[in-house]
Motif scaffolding. Structure first.
Motif, PDB file in Angstrom:
ATOM      1  N   GLU A 225       0.832  -1.209   0.000  1.00 19.08           N
ATOM      2  CA  GLU A 225       0.000   0.000   0.000  1.00 19.08           C
ATOM      3  C   GLU A 225       0.864   1.256   0.000  1.00 19.08           C
ATOM      4  N   ALA A 226       1.936   1.256   0.798  1.00 18.45           N
ATOM      5  CA  ALA A 226       2.815   2.424   0.873  1.00 18.45           C
ATOM      6  C   ALA A 226       3.529   2.666  -0.448  1.00 18.45           C
ATOM      7  N   ILE A 227       4.005   1.601  -1.076  1.00 15.99           N
ATOM      8  CA  ILE A 227       4.666   1.750  -2.379  1.00 15.99           C
ATOM      9  C   ILE A 227       3.661   2.215  -3.423  1.00 15.99           C
ATOM     10  N   SER A 228       2.442   1.680  -3.349  1.00 14.26           N
ATOM     11  CA  SER A 228       1.407   2.052  -4.307  1.00 14.26           C
ATOM     12  C   SER A 228       1.095   3.551  -4.260  1.00 14.26           C
ATOM     13  N   ARG A 229       0.997   4.119  -3.054  1.00 13.24           N
ATOM     14  CA  ARG A 229       0.682   5.551  -2.945  1.00 13.24           C
ATOM     15  C   ARG A 229       1.937   6.425  -2.905  1.00 13.24           C
ATOM     16  N   GLN A 230       3.078   5.783  -3.153  1.00  9.55           N
ATOM     17  CA  GLN A 230       4.374   6.467  -3.246  1.00  9.55           C
ATOM     18  C   GLN A 230       4.692   7.254  -1.965  1.00  9.55           C
ATOM     19  N   ASP A 231       4.629   6.530  -0.851  1.00 11.63           N
ATOM     20  CA  ASP A 231       4.918   7.092   0.470  1.00 11.63           C
ATOM     21  C   ASP A 231       6.159   6.393   1.024  1.00 11.63           C
ATOM     22  N   PRO A 232       7.353   6.949   0.800  1.00  9.46           N
ATOM     23  CA  PRO A 232       8.587   6.262   1.214  1.00  9.46           C
ATOM     24  C   PRO A 232       8.711   6.066   2.713  1.00  9.46           C
ATOM     25  N   LEU A 233       8.265   7.031   3.521  1.00  9.25           N
ATOM     26  CA  LEU A 233       8.364   6.884   4.976  1.00  9.25           C
ATOM     27  C   LEU A 233       7.495   5.734   5.471  1.00  9.25           C
ATOM     28  N   ALA A 234       6.296   5.625   4.938  1.00 11.03           N
ATOM     29  CA  ALA A 234       5.403   4.526   5.333  1.00 11.03           C
ATOM     30  C   ALA A 234       5.957   3.182   4.858  1.00 11.03           C
ATOM     31  N   ALA A 235       6.607   3.165   3.705  1.00  8.89           N
ATOM     32  CA  ALA A 235       7.199   1.925   3.196  1.00  8.89           C
ATOM     33  C   ALA A 235       8.300   1.432   4.123  1.00  8.89           C
ATOM     34  N   VAL A 236       9.137   2.348   4.573  1.00  9.48           N
ATOM     35  CA  VAL A 236      10.211   1.970   5.504  1.00  9.48           C
ATOM     36  C   VAL A 236       9.625   1.504   6.829  1.00  9.48           C
ATOM     37  N   ARG A 237       8.588   2.189   7.321  1.00  4.57           N
ATOM     38  CA  ARG A 237       7.948   1.782   8.576  1.00  4.57           C
ATOM     39  C   ARG A 237       7.374   0.371   8.466  1.00  4.57           C
ATOM     40  N   ALA A 238       6.772   0.071   7.321  1.00  3.01           N
ATOM     41  CA  ALA A 238       6.186  -1.262   7.124  1.00  3.01           C
ATOM     42  C   ALA A 238       7.257  -2.344   7.166  1.00  3.01           C
ATOM     43  N   VAL A 239       8.397  -2.068   6.548  1.00  2.00           N
ATOM     44  CA  VAL A 239       9.505  -3.035   6.573  1.00  2.00           C
ATOM     45  C   VAL A 239       9.986  -3.241   8.002  1.00  2.00           C
ATOM     46  N   GLU A 240      10.200  -2.138   8.723  1.00  4.77           N
ATOM     47  CA  GLU A 240      10.697  -2.237  10.098  1.00  4.77           C
ATOM     48  C   GLU A 240       9.692  -2.953  10.995  1.00  4.77           C
ATOM     49  N   GLU A 241       8.415  -2.724  10.779  1.00  2.01           N
ATOM     50  CA  GLU A 241       7.375  -3.398  11.568  1.00  2.01           C
ATOM     51  C   GLU A 241       7.436  -4.897  11.363  1.00  2.01           C
ATOM     52  N   ASN A 242       7.637  -5.324  10.127  1.00  2.83           N
ATOM     53  CA  ASN A 242       7.697  -6.750   9.849  1.00  2.83           C
ATOM     54  C   ASN A 242       8.956  -7.390  10.410  1.00  2.83           C
TER      55      ASN A 242
ATOM     56  N   THR B  49      10.052 -11.125  12.513  1.00  2.00           N
ATOM     57  CA  THR B  49      11.128 -12.059  12.192  1.00  2.00           C
ATOM     58  C   THR B  49      12.203 -12.076  13.276  1.00  2.00           C
ATOM     59  N   ASP B  50      12.445 -10.937  13.916  1.00  2.00           N
ATOM     60  CA  ASP B  50      13.420 -10.896  15.015  1.00  2.00           C
ATOM     61  C   ASP B  50      12.965 -11.785  16.171  1.00  2.00           C
ATOM     62  N   VAL B  51      11.673 -11.708  16.510  1.00  2.00           N
ATOM     63  CA  VAL B  51      11.146 -12.539  17.588  1.00  2.00           C
ATOM     64  C   VAL B  51      11.280 -14.016  17.224  1.00  2.00           C
ATOM     65  N   ARG B  52      10.959 -14.359  16.008  1.00  2.00           N
ATOM     66  CA  ARG B  52      11.063 -15.763  15.582  1.00  2.00           C
ATOM     67  C   ARG B  52      12.499 -16.255  15.684  1.00  2.00           C
ATOM     68  N   GLN B  53      13.465 -15.409  15.277  1.00  2.00           N
ATOM     69  CA  GLN B  53      14.865 -15.808  15.387  1.00  2.00           C
ATOM     70  C   GLN B  53      15.245 -16.093  16.826  1.00  2.00           C
ATOM     71  N   ARG B  54      14.846 -15.215  17.728  1.00  2.00           N
ATOM     72  CA  ARG B  54      15.203 -15.411  19.127  1.00  2.00           C
ATOM     73  C   ARG B  54      14.546 -16.663  19.699  1.00  2.00           C
ATOM     74  N   MET B  55      13.309 -16.954  19.281  1.00  2.00           N
ATOM     75  CA  MET B  55      12.657 -18.185  19.722  1.00  2.00           C
ATOM     76  C   MET B  55      13.435 -19.406  19.243  1.00  2.00           C
ATOM     77  N   MET B  56      13.902 -19.353  18.001  1.00  2.00           N
ATOM     78  CA  MET B  56      14.687 -20.468  17.468  1.00  2.00           C
ATOM     79  C   MET B  56      15.971 -20.660  18.251  1.00  2.00           C
ATOM     80  N   MET B  57      16.643 -19.554  18.598  1.00  2.00           N
ATOM     81  CA  MET B  57      17.893 -19.650  19.334  1.00  2.00           C
ATOM     82  C   MET B  57      17.660 -20.236  20.722  1.00  2.00           C
TER      83      MET B  57
END
Length: 238
Positions: free
Chosen positions: A204-221, A225-233
């Protein structure tokens, strides 16, 4: 005088407030009475009980949802789905450092690629991103973990291609085998069907050409994945 060599200390697993809230809620789910279909306390009630902000509780519930333990139902609340993680195997000790470094690479490159894609994407590039994610969406219902990881790579490389930076594109293409291997490991914590809306905010962020929201979406995800890694460890060390 010769220096004595001492045994290296073992790394202490890193934890975050989200990890602690997840652990607390999972502990709560282990108690009697929390069967499938039971509604959890509201985000507000959990934040008061745990002494943390609602945003932390919300992020913890989001991760638990992706892990297949709870499910949010619009207007109704969050309900228990299961208590056991769908774990197939943990990361071997010798893979732990490589897994960590691979996700460091992703964290270093994917926010930049998302920002550039939001700034530069053409209509054809956006169509390619959406088509790649539709393939992932279908794959989450029908594919194996490795097959889904390969589809997920195609989705991510479509974002890099939309950003039109050849150096970033080439660097990301080079890690395709590692992507399929290590993302596959992380995806094995939880059912694939819970990944079906994982990147909706990013698209959605890329579609509406909102770079700040795109970066936030990546960081949110990456929180997930960080939690899953720690659970695996933790499972590996246990």
């Amino acid at each position: 005088m010769a220096l004595r060599t001492v045994k290296a200390l073992e790394k202490i697993p890193r934890t975050t407030l989200v990890d602690e809230v997840i652990a607390a809620i999972r502990g709560m789910l282990d108690e009697e009475g929390w069967t499938a279909g039971t509604r959890l306390p509201s985000e507000h009630q959990l934040s008061i009980q745990l002494g943390v902000g609602r945003s932390t509780v919300r992020e913890a519930l989001r991760v638990l949802g992706h892990l297949g333990l709870v499910q949010s139902r619009s207007g109704l609340g969050t309900f228990v789905v299961g208590k056991e993680l769908a774990v197939r195997h943990s990361a071997p000790d010798q893979e732990a450092e490589a897994l960590s470094q691979f996700f460091e690479f992703r964290r270093a490159t994917e926010p930049a690629a998302a920002r550039l894609a939001a700034e530069r994407r053409s209509s054809s590039a956006l169509s390619a991103i959406k088509a790649s994610w539709q393939a992932c969406y279908a794959g989450a219902q029908n594919s194996s973990v490795d097959d889904f990881a390969a589809l997920d790579f195609s989705f991510h490389i479509s974002i890099f291609e939309a950003g039109e930076n050849q150096f970033l594109i080439d660097a990301y293409r080079a890690v395709r085998p590692s992507f399929i291997k290590y993302v596959g490991m992380v995806l094995e914590l939880g059912p694939l069907t819970r990944m079906m809306h994982f990147h909706d905010k990013l698209i959605e962020a890329i579609s509406r050409q909102d770079p700040l929201a795109a970066v936030r979406a990546v960081e949110e995800n990456f929180v997930d994945t960080d939690v899953r890694q720690r659970m695996m460890m933790l499972q590996t060390s246990g």
